[in-house]
Design a protein around this motif. Structure first.
Motif, PDB file in Angstrom:
ATOM      1  N   ALA A 152       0.835  -1.202   0.000  1.00 17.77           N
ATOM      2  CA  ALA A 152       0.000   0.000   0.000  1.00 17.77           C
ATOM      3  C   ALA A 152       0.869   1.251   0.000  1.00 17.77           C
ATOM      4  CB  ALA A 152      -0.940   0.002   1.213  1.00 17.77           C
ATOM      5  N   GLY A 153       1.688   1.400  -1.023  1.00 13.03           N
ATOM      6  CA  GLY A 153       2.547   2.565  -1.130  1.00 13.03           C
ATOM      7  C   GLY A 153       1.992   3.606  -2.083  1.00 13.03           C
ATOM      8  N   VAL A 179      -8.004  -4.958  -5.279  1.00  9.75           N
ATOM      9  CA  VAL A 179      -7.763  -5.298  -3.881  1.00  9.75           C
ATOM     10  C   VAL A 179      -6.303  -4.972  -3.577  1.00  9.75           C
ATOM     11  CG1 VAL A 179      -7.722  -7.123  -2.133  1.00  9.75           C
ATOM     12  CG2 VAL A 179      -9.466  -7.145  -3.938  1.00  9.75           C
ATOM     13  N   VAL A 180      -6.065  -4.180  -2.530  1.00 11.57           N
ATOM     14  CA  VAL A 180      -4.707  -3.859  -2.096  1.00 11.57           C
ATOM     15  C   VAL A 180      -4.456  -4.578  -0.782  1.00 11.57           C
ATOM     16  CG1 VAL A 180      -3.138  -2.033  -1.319  1.00 11.57           C
ATOM     17  CG2 VAL A 180      -4.651  -1.647  -3.277  1.00 11.57           C
ATOM     18  N   CYS A 181      -3.382  -5.334  -0.725  1.00 11.99           N
ATOM     19  CA  CYS A 181      -3.067  -6.124   0.461  1.00 11.99           C
ATOM     20  C   CYS A 181      -1.752  -5.660   1.063  1.00 11.99           C
ATOM     21  CB  CYS A 181      -2.981  -7.602   0.078  1.00 11.99           C
ATOM     22  SG  CYS A 181      -2.455  -8.679   1.426  1.00 11.99           S
ATOM     23  N   ASP A 182      -1.767  -5.368   2.359  1.00 12.03           N
ATOM     24  CA  ASP A 182      -0.531  -5.006   3.052  1.00 12.03           C
ATOM     25  C   ASP A 182      -0.707  -5.281   4.541  1.00 12.03           C
ATOM     26  OD1 ASP A 182       1.856  -3.826   4.009  1.00 12.03           O
ATOM     27  OD2 ASP A 182       1.860  -2.435   2.327  1.00 12.03           O
ATOM     28  N   PRO A 183       0.061  -6.216   5.103  1.00 12.79           N
ATOM     29  CA  PRO A 183      -0.061  -6.507   6.534  1.00 12.79           C
ATOM     30  C   PRO A 183       0.614  -5.467   7.415  1.00 12.79           C
ATOM     31  CG  PRO A 183       1.642  -7.877   5.570  1.00 12.79           C
ATOM     32  CD  PRO A 183       1.030  -7.100   4.424  1.00 12.79           C
ATOM     33  N   ARG A 184       1.345  -4.520   6.820  1.00 12.23           N
ATOM     34  CA  ARG A 184       2.108  -3.531   7.585  1.00 12.23           C
ATOM     35  C   ARG A 184       1.216  -2.335   7.926  1.00 12.23           C
ATOM     36  NH1 ARG A 184       6.685  -2.878   3.100  1.00 12.23           N
ATOM     37  NH2 ARG A 184       4.727  -2.447   1.987  1.00 12.23           N
ATOM     38  N   VAL A 204      -6.927  -4.643   2.393  1.00  8.70           N
ATOM     39  CA  VAL A 204      -6.988  -5.859   3.198  1.00  8.70           C
ATOM     40  C   VAL A 204      -5.741  -5.979   4.063  1.00  8.70           C
ATOM     41  CG1 VAL A 204      -7.127  -8.379   3.134  1.00  8.70           C
ATOM     42  CG2 VAL A 204      -8.363  -7.017   1.441  1.00  8.70           C
ATOM     43  N   HIS A 205      -5.957  -6.313   5.338  1.00  6.75           N
ATOM     44  CA  HIS A 205      -4.854  -6.605   6.263  1.00  6.75           C
ATOM     45  C   HIS A 205      -4.725  -8.121   6.348  1.00  6.75           C
ATOM     46  CE1 HIS A 205      -3.363  -6.782  10.709  1.00  6.75           C
ATOM     47  NE2 HIS A 205      -2.402  -7.036   9.843  1.00  6.75           N
ATOM     48  N   ALA A 206      -3.803  -8.681   5.587  1.00  4.10           N
ATOM     49  CA  ALA A 206      -3.598 -10.129   5.564  1.00  4.10           C
ATOM     50  C   ALA A 206      -2.221 -10.410   4.993  1.00  4.10           C
ATOM     51  CB  ALA A 206      -4.674 -10.805   4.719  1.00  4.10           C
ATOM     52  N   LEU A 259       7.211 -10.612   1.880  1.00  3.85           N
ATOM     53  CA  LEU A 259       5.823 -10.397   1.477  1.00  3.85           C
ATOM     54  C   LEU A 259       5.604 -10.777   0.017  1.00  3.85           C
ATOM     55  CD1 LEU A 259       5.153  -6.948   3.191  1.00  3.85           C
ATOM     56  CD2 LEU A 259       4.583  -9.222   4.043  1.00  3.85           C
ATOM     57  N   ASP A 260       6.524 -10.370  -0.838  1.00  2.00           N
ATOM     58  CA  ASP A 260       6.330 -10.568  -2.276  1.00  2.00           C
ATOM     59  C   ASP A 260       6.518 -12.014  -2.714  1.00  2.00           C
ATOM     60  OD1 ASP A 260       5.778  -7.903  -2.591  1.00  2.00           O
ATOM     61  OD2 ASP A 260       7.738  -7.376  -3.426  1.00  2.00           O
ATOM     62  N   ASP A 261       7.604 -12.650  -2.249  1.00  2.00           N
ATOM     63  CA  ASP A 261       7.995 -13.934  -2.826  1.00  2.00           C
ATOM     64  C   ASP A 261       6.947 -15.034  -2.633  1.00  2.00           C
ATOM     65  OD1 ASP A 261      10.274 -12.650  -3.561  1.00  2.00           O
ATOM     66  OD2 ASP A 261      11.668 -13.983  -2.515  1.00  2.00           O
ATOM     67  N   LEU A 262       6.437 -15.180  -1.424  1.00  2.00           N
ATOM     68  CA  LEU A 262       5.466 -16.242  -1.174  1.00  2.00           C
ATOM     69  C   LEU A 262       4.170 -16.001  -1.949  1.00  2.00           C
ATOM     70  CD1 LEU A 262       5.973 -16.914   2.645  1.00  2.00           C
ATOM     71  CD2 LEU A 262       6.793 -18.258   0.697  1.00  2.00           C
ATOM     72  N   ALA A 263       3.774 -14.724  -2.040  1.00  4.30           N
ATOM     73  CA  ALA A 263       2.575 -14.408  -2.806  1.00  4.30           C
ATOM     74  C   ALA A 263       2.786 -14.692  -4.288  1.00  4.30           C
ATOM     75  CB  ALA A 263       2.194 -12.945  -2.595  1.00  4.30           C
ATOM     76  N   LEU A 264       3.962 -14.340  -4.804  1.00  2.00           N
ATOM     77  CA  LEU A 264       4.267 -14.611  -6.206  1.00  2.00           C
ATOM     78  C   LEU A 264       4.294 -16.111  -6.472  1.00  2.00           C
ATOM     79  CD1 LEU A 264       7.071 -11.961  -6.779  1.00  2.00           C
ATOM     80  CD2 LEU A 264       4.777 -11.924  -7.768  1.00  2.00           C
ATOM     81  N   MET A 265       4.842 -16.866  -5.532  1.00  2.00           N
ATOM     82  CA  MET A 265       4.899 -18.312  -5.680  1.00  2.00           C
ATOM     83  C   MET A 265       3.496 -18.886  -5.882  1.00  2.00           C
ATOM     84  SD  MET A 265       6.334 -21.186  -3.004  1.00  2.00           S
ATOM     85  CE  MET A 265       5.020 -20.836  -1.819  1.00  2.00           C
TER      86      MET A 265
END
Length: 338
Positions: free
Chosen positions: A170-171, A189-194, A209-211, A237-243
C-alpha cells in the motif's frame, strides 16, 4: 475515478431522478473497422447532453441532432444500424467502410438503473436482461464466462468489474495503479499486513486488506481474469505471494524491481516449489518501457503491459523493461527500479 460504463450509468440515474427523458445506447455488433468495442455505451438526455461514446464522435453527433430536432420519442427499445451503405460510411466517418449496430433503450424507473448501481457498489458482476419488446428489465448475478448477447426478443449485457487486480503493498505507486485500474473495469484489492503503510491509505472503490499476501492469493482463487502485481520490495511479502500466484490461472503476475533484483528473485523462487515453466510467467522488471520515472508514469507502464498481455499482444511486439535498450554509442537507457 469511475470506468466509462459506470459513469454512463451514474449519469443516467441522475437524469432519471431529475425527471429528464433519456436513452441508453449500446454497441451490439460491428463489421469492419470500428472505433468502439461491442458493449460500449452512451447515454443521451432530452436536452442534448451526452456521456460515454459509441464511435469516434460522428454517430454521437447524429444522435444528438435527432434528439434536438425530434426529442426523445421512443417508447420501446430499438435496434438501429449505421454505415450500411458506402455513402453512410463516408457520412458518418466509419473507417474502412465499417458498420455498427446499436440498441437504443428509453430509460425510466422501470430500467432499474439505480438498483443496478447498488449492486455494482458491492463489486458484483451483474447480468442485465432487457426485453426488446416491452423494455422490461431483470437483473441477476452473471455466471462465469457470460458475454453480451442479443436474441430476437432480448438483449443481455454485463455490468461491473470484469477483471480483478491484486496489488501487494500500500505505497504511493499502489495508489496511482489502483486509481487507473478502477477506470479500466478492474475490481482492485490492495493487500498489506504492515500497519504503518495502511494508515491513511485510501482510494475510493478499492478494497484494502490486512492479511498475509500469500494467504490472500489462495483465498481469492485467482482465475484467468485476475492479475497480481507485487510492489513492496520485501521478499518476505512478495515472494510467497508470487509463488502462489504463478501456480494460479492469473493472466498476469508481475513484480517491481531492477534487473538485478529480478534475477535474485527468480533464483529464490526456484528454491521454492515453483517450476521453470511457472517462473517463465513472471513479469519483471515490470511494465513496458516508456521512459517512466514518476509513480504515475510507472503505473501507466505497468497497466500498459497488463493490457498488452490481456489483449494477446505478442511479446516480441512489446518493448519491456526487461529488455536492454541501448542507443548506438550510449549506455542502456532503461530506468532501474530498485
Amino acid at each position: 475515478m469511475d470506468s466509462i460504463d459506470l459513469e454512463v450509468l451514474k449519469t443516467s440515474a441522475g437524469w432519471i431522478a431529475a425527471g429528464h427523458r433519456c436513452e441508453l445506447v449500446t454497441v451490439i455488433k460491428t463489421w469492419g473497422s470500428s472505433p468502439r468495442p461491442i458493449g460500449a455505451t452512451l447515454a443521451i438526455c432530452d436536452d442534448g447532453r451526452v456521456v460515454g461514446s459509441v464511435s469516434g464522435g460522428c454517430i454521437e453527433d447524429d444522435l444528438i441532432e435527432r434528439v434536438r430536432v425530434h426529442g426523445i420519442v421512443r417508447s420501446a427499445p430499438e435496434i438501429v444500424s449505421y454505415g450500411i451503405s458506402a455513402d453512410e460510411a463516408h457520412r458518418f466517418g466509419l473507417p474502412c467502410g465499417g458498420t455498427i449496430e446499436l440498441a437504443i433503450e428509453p430509460l425510466g424507473a422501470h430500467s432499474r438503473i439505480a438498483e443496478l448501481l447498488q449492486r455494482l457498489e458491492q463489486h458484483e458482476l451483474v447480468e442485465r436482461r432487457l426485453d426488446l419488446r416491452s423494455g422490461a428489465v431483470t437483473l441477476a448475478k452473471a455466471p462465469a464466462g457470460a458475454v453480451l448477447s442479443v436474441g430476437e426478443h432480448s438483449m443481455t449485457t454485463l455490468h461491473g468489474p470484469r477483471w480483478r487486480l491484486l496489488i501487494i503493498g500500500a505505497g504511493q505507486l499502489s495508489r496511482f495503479l489502483a486509481q487507473i485500474a478502477i477506470a479500466m473495469d478492474y475490481h482492485v484489492v490492495v493487500c498489506d499486513p504492515r500497519e504503518e503503510y495502511r494508515a491513511g491509505w485510501q482510494v475510493d472503490g478499492v478494497e484494502l486488506v490486512h492479511a498475509m499476501p500469500d494467504d490472500l492469493v489462495l483465498e481469492l482463487k485467482l482465475d484467468h481474469r485476475s492479475a497480481v502485481v507485487a510492489l513492496t520490495h520485501d521478499p518476505k511479502l512478495d515472494d510467497l505471494a508470487l509463488m502462489e500466484a504463478l501456480k494460479s490461472e492469473a493472466f498476469y503476475v508481475g513484480a517491481i524491481g531492477s534487473r538485478l533484483n529480478n534475477s535474485k528473485r527468480r533464483e529464490r523462487l526456484l528454491q521454492f516449489d515453483v517450476s521453470a515453466a511457472q517462473l517463465a510467467r513472471l513479469h519483471g522488471p515490470i511494465g513496458l518501457y516508456i521512459g517512466s520515472k514518476t509513480p504515475a508514469e510507472i503505473a501507466i507502464s505497468i497497466l500498459a503491459e497488463m493490457t498488452a498481455v490481456k489483449n494477446g499482444v505478442p511479446a516480441e511486439l512489446q518493448i519491456q523493461h526487461a529488455a536492454a535498450l541501448t542507443p548506438p554509442g550510449g549506455n542502456a537507457c532503461l530506468v532501474e527500479l530498485s
